[in-house]
Design a protein around this motif. Sequence first.
Motif, PDB file in Angstrom:
ATOM      1  N   VAL A 196       0.855  -1.191   0.000  1.00  0.00           N
ATOM      2  CA  VAL A 196       0.000   0.000   0.000  1.00  0.00           C
ATOM      3  C   VAL A 196       0.888   1.237   0.000  1.00  0.00           C
ATOM      4  O   VAL A 196       1.549   1.533   0.998  1.00  0.00           O
ATOM      5  N   SER A 221      -1.804  -1.822  -4.043  1.00  0.00           N
ATOM      6  CA  SER A 221      -3.190  -1.388  -3.902  1.00  0.00           C
ATOM      7  C   SER A 221      -3.555  -0.403  -5.009  1.00  0.00           C
ATOM      8  O   SER A 221      -2.686   0.255  -5.581  1.00  0.00           O
ATOM      9  N   VAL A 267      -8.775  -1.889   1.414  1.00  0.00           N
ATOM     10  CA  VAL A 267      -7.615  -2.670   1.872  1.00  0.00           C
ATOM     11  C   VAL A 267      -8.076  -3.831   2.746  1.00  0.00           C
ATOM     12  O   VAL A 267      -7.648  -4.980   2.570  1.00  0.00           O
ATOM     13  N   TRP A 270      -9.784  -6.509   0.746  1.00  0.00           N
ATOM     14  CA  TRP A 270      -8.768  -7.200  -0.056  1.00  0.00           C
ATOM     15  C   TRP A 270      -8.028  -8.209   0.826  1.00  0.00           C
ATOM     16  O   TRP A 270      -7.790  -9.357   0.427  1.00  0.00           O
TER      17      TRP A 270
END
Length: 311
Positions: A196, A221, A267, A270
């Motif tokens: 990320v 991401s 996030v 995911w």
Amino acid sequence: MPRTYAWWSESGGPGKTTNAMNSAAAIGRDGHDVLVLDCDPQRGALTNYAGYGHLDHDEPGEDAVEPTIMDVLFEDVDPEDLIVDTPHFDLLPSHEDLANFTSKLNEAGFHGLNRYRVIRDVIEDLESEYDYFIIDCNASLDELLDNAVFAARNIMVPLELSPKGMASQEGLETTVDSMRSGFEELGIEISIAGTVPSRVGNAKIFEEYRETFENSNIPVSPFAIPEHSLLRYTWDANMDIFEFMESEDTRDLRSYEEHVPLAFKVVGRWMTGEYTYDEAIERWDEVKDTEMGDATPEKLLDDSLSEEVNA
């Protein structure tokens, strides 16, 4: 065993603890039971962020904090005696004595595989209580980190989008490859589950670096966490981003970066597998320019999915 993630970066400052805190909160808001293990002995880490900074160190001239996470790891103290609540997840607080982790391993006479299983054993004892475990790691390459990675198997990486950050990422990949080869003979598979980009000040820079990472087959991401975000205010308030956005005391600060909690929701989903990587990108593209108003991040994401299904 419930899925476990370790947030880890070899360099300081890219947002490891911020990502650990807010991804845990995002997962907890979806109804999952989450335990965060703060395994960073440095003051000002996740334990402090969550408002329990008085538990992560002993004050000179005052009674010491007892018991601590070191007692859980090495003295058979029940972790339930330490675990504290936050609005969206449970927390096993850190303590400065974690800096003595390796010497404690030696003192306890741990050898071979047992030197790597200390954190894993605690998680396995708690696996019936939680759906997900998240570990906030120390940055140093030492046996405390080895234990965290061995326990988690899945590594999440915050990225600094700069030449320094790229070098750090390359170094981390090399380190993970070394760990992987070392653990493979034990039947343990270690992998970078996702990255990320964090503390990003320019969207164009993000797109340039994102393409570079994707060409290297690194799962990155679909968005970046901005440098100038309200996240720094959440530290001062000892709140995760969702609690901060919904608090009447902080409402005046929320309007200019409403997409940040949306980003952490994506996030979190995911990480849990609710969204595949492609679905995470699709969901983000649908909601990234949406004004939240009084809607929750969950409602915006779920409404966008409903609209797609009904189209």
